[in-house]
Design a protein around this motif. Structure first.
Motif, PDB file in Angstrom:
ATOM      1  N   ALA A  35       0.807  -1.230   0.000  1.00  0.00           N
ATOM      2  CA  ALA A  35       0.000   0.000   0.000  1.00  0.00           C
ATOM      3  C   ALA A  35       0.837   1.275   0.000  1.00  0.00           C
ATOM      4  N   PRO A  36       1.913   1.379   0.787  1.00  0.00           N
ATOM      5  CA  PRO A  36       2.674   2.644   0.777  1.00  0.00           C
ATOM      6  C   PRO A  36       3.238   2.995  -0.594  1.00  0.00           C
ATOM      7  N   PHE A  37       3.618   1.988  -1.373  1.00  0.00           N
ATOM      8  CA  PHE A  37       4.127   2.264  -2.711  1.00  0.00           C
ATOM      9  C   PHE A  37       3.018   2.801  -3.609  1.00  0.00           C
ATOM     10  N   GLY A  61      -5.535  -5.795  -8.895  1.00  0.00           N
ATOM     11  CA  GLY A  61      -6.275  -4.532  -8.885  1.00  0.00           C
ATOM     12  C   GLY A  61      -5.650  -3.325  -8.242  1.00  0.00           C
ATOM     13  N   GLU A  62      -4.514  -3.463  -7.617  1.00  0.00           N
ATOM     14  CA  GLU A  62      -3.927  -2.290  -6.953  1.00  0.00           C
ATOM     15  C   GLU A  62      -2.710  -1.775  -7.715  1.00  0.00           C
ATOM     16  N   VAL A  78      -8.333  -1.188 -15.294  1.00  0.00           N
ATOM     17  CA  VAL A  78      -7.297  -2.057 -14.747  1.00  0.00           C
ATOM     18  C   VAL A  78      -6.942  -3.097 -15.798  1.00  0.00           C
ATOM     19  N   THR A  79      -5.668  -3.188 -16.151  1.00  0.00           N
ATOM     20  CA  THR A  79      -5.250  -4.164 -17.155  1.00  0.00           C
ATOM     21  C   THR A  79      -4.240  -5.145 -16.582  1.00  0.00           C
ATOM     22  N   CYS A 123       1.687   2.157 -12.998  1.00  0.00           N
ATOM     23  CA  CYS A 123       2.223   0.818 -13.250  1.00  0.00           C
ATOM     24  C   CYS A 123       3.115   0.438 -12.072  1.00  0.00           C
ATOM     25  N   ARG A 124       2.567  -0.349 -11.162  1.00  0.00           N
ATOM     26  CA  ARG A 124       3.300  -0.729  -9.956  1.00  0.00           C
ATOM     27  C   ARG A 124       3.899  -2.121 -10.106  1.00  0.00           C
TER      28      ARG A 124
END
Length: 281
Positions: A35-37, A61-62, A78-79, A123-124
C-alpha cells in the motif's frame, strides 16, 4: 514462429494464471505490504474527482482500486495479462462497491486504447517483467493526455530487498538455476539508479523525477513468511521444483533460520525498497 517477446508474454500469462489462487489467498497481506508504494504513486498522479486512470499490469487490482475511490466522477481501467488475476480484481471492486472500475486483458506494449485517453497512468511493479521496457514506456505514454502523469514503481537495490533475497539467496546455494542476462525480465531488472529515469526521458516525458521508498514486509512468523513466498513467488516455486525432497527441506530450514534474524517487536520484518518514477506527457 513466436518472437522472443511473444514467448515471454505467453510464459508470464501462464505463470500469473497459475499463481492467481495464491495471490487471492494472500491478498490482504499483499495489499497491506504494498500500500505505501501505491499511495506514493497516487500522490504523484495529480488525480481529480473526474480523472480517468489506467493501471497497467495491475494483477489483482492495486493501486487502481484505491485510485477508483478517489475519482468518483471518473473511471479506472485495470489491465493485466492474466484474466484470472483480473477476476480477483473484479471481485474486489464489486465487494467495495466501486462501479467506476473496468478490467481489460492486455499487454503493456500493445494497449487497446486510443491516444490521449487517460489523465494518469499507473504501473506498480510491472516494468521489470515486460519484454521491452522502453517499448512499454512509449506505449503507456501514448495513452495519456497531454499533461497527464505517468507514475511507476520498480524494485530497487537487491541489498535493500530482504523479502526477496532472503529466500532466493538460499535457493541459489542449493539449486542450479539457469543464468539470466541482465536485460531479461526479473525482479531487479530495473533496479539500477537512473535506468527508469532515462527510459522516461527517452520516451519524451518531461518533469521526470525519481525517489526511493522503503517499507517493511511484516509477517507474524518465519513459517508464515515461507508459506507466503511459496504461494506467490514464481521464482521460489520454480527453484523448489528443481530440488529433491531432502534439499527442499534443507532450503526451508535455512530460510526459517534466516527469517528469524529479522525478528523485531514480535514479528518478522524484511526490508522492501522501490524506486518511484514520475513523468509528464
Amino acid at each position: 514462429m513466436p518472437t522472443d517477446s511473444e514467448q515471454v508474454r505467453d510464459q508470464q500469462r501462464d505463470t500469473w494464471d497459475r499463481f492467481s489462487a495464491g495471490w487471492k489467498k494472500w491478498d490482504d497481506d499483499v495489499v497491506q505490504w504494498l500500500a505505501p508504494f501505491g499511495e506514493a504513486m497516487i500522490g504523484h498522479a495529480g488525480l481529480k474527482p473526474d480523472s480517468h486512470v489506467l493501471d497497467v499490469a495491475a494483477g489483482t487490482g492495486e493501486p487502481g482500486l484505491t485510485a477508483a475511490a478517489m475519482v468518483p466522477a471518473g473511471s479506472v481501467t485495470v489491465t493485466d495479462l492474466s484474466e484470472k488475476m483480473l477476476m480477483v480484481a473484479r471481485e474486489k471492486a464489486a465487494a467495495a462497491g466501486l462501479e467506476n472500475v473496468r478490467t481489460q486483458v492486455s499487454e503493456a506494449a500493445a494497449l487497446p486504447f486510443d491516444d490521449g485517453r487517460f489523465d494518469a497512468v499507473l504501473c506498480r511493479f510491472g516494468f521489470m517483467l515486460f519484454p521491452d521496457v522502453d517499448e512499454a514506456v512509449r506505449e503507456i505514454a501514448r495513452t495519456a493526455k497531454p499533461g497527464g502523469r505517468i507514475v511507476a514503481a520498480v524494485w530497487g537495490d537487491p541489498a535493500r530487498n530482504d523479502w526477496a533475497t532472503t529466500i532466493m539467496g538460499i535457493m541459489n546455494r542449493h539449486v542450479q538455476l539457469p543464468p539470466q542476462p541482465p536485460e531479461a525480465p526479473g525482479l531487479f531488472r530495473c533496479a539500477a539508479p537512473g535506468l527508469m529515469l532515462k527510459s522516461f526521458v527517452d520516451a519524451g516525458l518531461t518533469d521526470v523525477s525519481e525517489e526511493t521508498l522503503s517499507v517493511d514486509m511484516v509477517q507474524e512468523s518465519p513459517e508464515r513468511f515461507w508459506e507466503f513466498m511459496t504461494d506467490v513467488a514464481a521464482a521460489a516455486v520454480s527453484g523448489l521444483a528443481q530440488a529433491d525432497s531432502g534439499t527442499r527441506d534443507l532450503i526451508r530450514t535455512q530460510v526459517l533460520e534466516a527469517a528469524r534474524t529479522h525478528e523485531r517487536d514480535g514479528a518478522i520484518r524484511l526490508s522492501s525498497t522501490a524506486t518511484i518514477v514520475v513523468g509528464t506527457v
